[in-house]
Scaffold this motif. Sequence first.
Motif, PDB file in Angstrom:
ATOM      1  N   ASP A 102      11.613   2.727  -9.768  1.00 19.32           N
ATOM      2  CA  ASP A 102      10.755   1.605  -9.421  1.00 19.32           C
ATOM      3  C   ASP A 102      11.588   0.846  -8.854  1.00 19.32           C
ATOM      4  O   ASP A 102      11.186   0.157  -7.729  1.00 19.32           O
ATOM      5  N   VAL A 103      12.923   0.601  -8.950  1.00 21.73           N
ATOM      6  CA  VAL A 103      13.658  -0.413  -8.267  1.00 21.73           C
ATOM      7  C   VAL A 103      13.871   0.043  -6.776  1.00 21.73           C
ATOM      8  O   VAL A 103      13.910  -0.437  -5.880  1.00 21.73           O
ATOM      9  N   LEU A 104      14.313   1.486  -6.596  1.00 16.84           N
ATOM     10  CA  LEU A 104      14.381   2.016  -5.189  1.00 16.84           C
ATOM     11  C   LEU A 104      13.185   1.927  -4.477  1.00 16.84           C
ATOM     12  O   LEU A 104      13.244   1.500  -3.443  1.00 16.84           O
ATOM     13  N   ALA A 105      12.097   2.329  -5.136  1.00 14.47           N
ATOM     14  CA  ALA A 105      10.805   2.148  -4.495  1.00 14.47           C
ATOM     15  C   ALA A 105      10.350   0.814  -3.998  1.00 14.47           C
ATOM     16  O   ALA A 105      10.102   0.461  -2.854  1.00 14.47           O
ATOM     17  N   LEU A 106      10.582  -0.141  -4.749  1.00 13.59           N
ATOM     18  CA  LEU A 106      10.317  -1.670  -4.410  1.00 13.59           C
ATOM     19  C   LEU A 106      11.572  -2.021  -3.147  1.00 13.59           C
ATOM     20  O   LEU A 106      10.978  -2.766  -2.536  1.00 13.59           O
ATOM     21  N   ILE A 107      12.712  -1.640  -3.376  1.00 15.61           N
ATOM     22  CA  ILE A 107      13.628  -1.980  -2.312  1.00 15.61           C
ATOM     23  C   ILE A 107      13.043  -1.427  -0.911  1.00 15.61           C
ATOM     24  O   ILE A 107      13.294  -2.002   0.251  1.00 15.61           O
ATOM     25  N   VAL A 108      12.942  -0.125  -1.161  1.00 17.31           N
ATOM     26  CA  VAL A 108      12.551   0.647   0.262  1.00 17.31           C
ATOM     27  C   VAL A 108      11.109  -0.141   0.907  1.00 17.31           C
ATOM     28  O   VAL A 108      11.044  -0.548   1.986  1.00 17.31           O
ATOM     29  N   GLY A 140      10.154  -3.285   0.465  1.00 18.26           N
ATOM     30  CA  GLY A 140      10.445  -4.437   0.824  1.00 18.26           C
ATOM     31  C   GLY A 140      11.373  -4.458   2.007  1.00 18.26           C
ATOM     32  O   GLY A 140      11.061  -5.216   2.962  1.00 18.26           O
ATOM     33  N   LEU A 141      12.178  -3.688   2.441  1.00 18.57           N
ATOM     34  CA  LEU A 141      12.882  -3.253   3.673  1.00 18.57           C
ATOM     35  C   LEU A 141      11.932  -3.144   4.661  1.00 18.57           C
ATOM     36  O   LEU A 141      12.047  -3.571   5.765  1.00 18.57           O
ATOM     37  N   ARG A 142      11.182  -2.027   4.308  1.00 17.91           N
ATOM     38  CA  ARG A 142       9.966  -1.701   5.194  1.00 17.91           C
ATOM     39  C   ARG A 142       9.012  -2.661   5.671  1.00 17.91           C
ATOM     40  O   ARG A 142       8.800  -2.884   6.960  1.00 17.91           O
ATOM     41  N   GLY A 143       8.745  -3.538   4.675  1.00 18.19           N
ATOM     42  CA  GLY A 143       7.917  -4.591   4.948  1.00 18.19           C
ATOM     43  C   GLY A 143       8.541  -5.778   5.978  1.00 18.19           C
ATOM     44  O   GLY A 143       7.803  -6.496   6.674  1.00 18.19           O
ATOM     45  N   ALA A 144       9.965  -5.762   5.957  1.00 20.65           N
ATOM     46  CA  ALA A 144      10.577  -6.653   6.715  1.00 20.65           C
ATOM     47  C   ALA A 144      11.022  -5.848   8.262  1.00 20.65           C
ATOM     48  O   ALA A 144      11.771  -6.429   8.841  1.00 20.65           O
ATOM     49  N   ALA A 197       1.037  -1.322  -0.037  1.00 21.02           N
ATOM     50  CA  ALA A 197       0.105   0.045  -0.152  1.00 21.02           C
ATOM     51  C   ALA A 197       0.925   1.168  -0.157  1.00 21.02           C
ATOM     52  O   ALA A 197       0.574   2.179  -0.915  1.00 21.02           O
ATOM     53  N   GLU A 198       1.904   1.292   0.873  1.00 25.89           N
ATOM     54  CA  GLU A 198       2.744   2.352   0.868  1.00 25.89           C
ATOM     55  C   GLU A 198       3.751   2.484  -0.615  1.00 25.89           C
ATOM     56  O   GLU A 198       3.681   3.468  -0.821  1.00 25.89           O
ATOM     57  N   LEU A 199       3.916   1.499  -1.357  1.00 28.17           N
ATOM     58  CA  LEU A 199       4.640   1.409  -2.398  1.00 28.17           C
ATOM     59  C   LEU A 199       3.561   2.098  -3.421  1.00 28.17           C
ATOM     60  O   LEU A 199       3.862   3.003  -4.259  1.00 28.17           O
ATOM     61  N   GLU A 200       2.464   1.544  -3.468  1.00 32.70           N
ATOM     62  CA  GLU A 200       1.480   2.301  -4.717  1.00 32.70           C
ATOM     63  C   GLU A 200       1.120   3.651  -4.245  1.00 32.70           C
ATOM     64  O   GLU A 200       1.069   4.254  -5.287  1.00 32.70           O
ATOM     65  N   ALA A 201       1.031   3.984  -3.052  1.00 35.14           N
ATOM     66  CA  ALA A 201       0.949   5.416  -2.764  1.00 35.14           C
ATOM     67  C   ALA A 201       1.957   6.340  -3.262  1.00 35.14           C
ATOM     68  O   ALA A 201       1.616   7.290  -3.665  1.00 35.14           O
TER      69      ALA A 201
END
Length: 107
Positions: free
Chosen positions: A55-61, A63-67, A28-32
């Motif tokens: 896109d790559v940076l947003a996904l990495i951030v 993913g890190l936040r999700g963990a 949700a945070e990624l999509e926003a």
Amino acid sequence: MVNPWRGEVALTIDGERHLMRLTLGALAELEAGLAEGSLVDLVRRFEEGRCSTRDVLALIVAGLRGAGWPGQAPDLLAAQIEGGPMAAARAAAELLARAFALPGEGG
């Protein structure tokens, strides 16, 4: 240890190994925060090889936040990712694929 069944992907940043995972909240945070489109558009860009460094940076951030990582994108601007930009892009693509894979589909 990486657990692909939980959607986890590992990435080494500044010499420290981090787990990443796209939880519902992280998605949700990624999509926003996407500059354009939805998660479906993001998946399409990766599938078509049109993903941007943003896109790559947003996904990495995400993913890190999700963990459980408490940081934000600016915290990674000067970070050294083991394997460089290509390793970061591969990890981001794998993270996205694992988030939407059904049990028993690759991973």
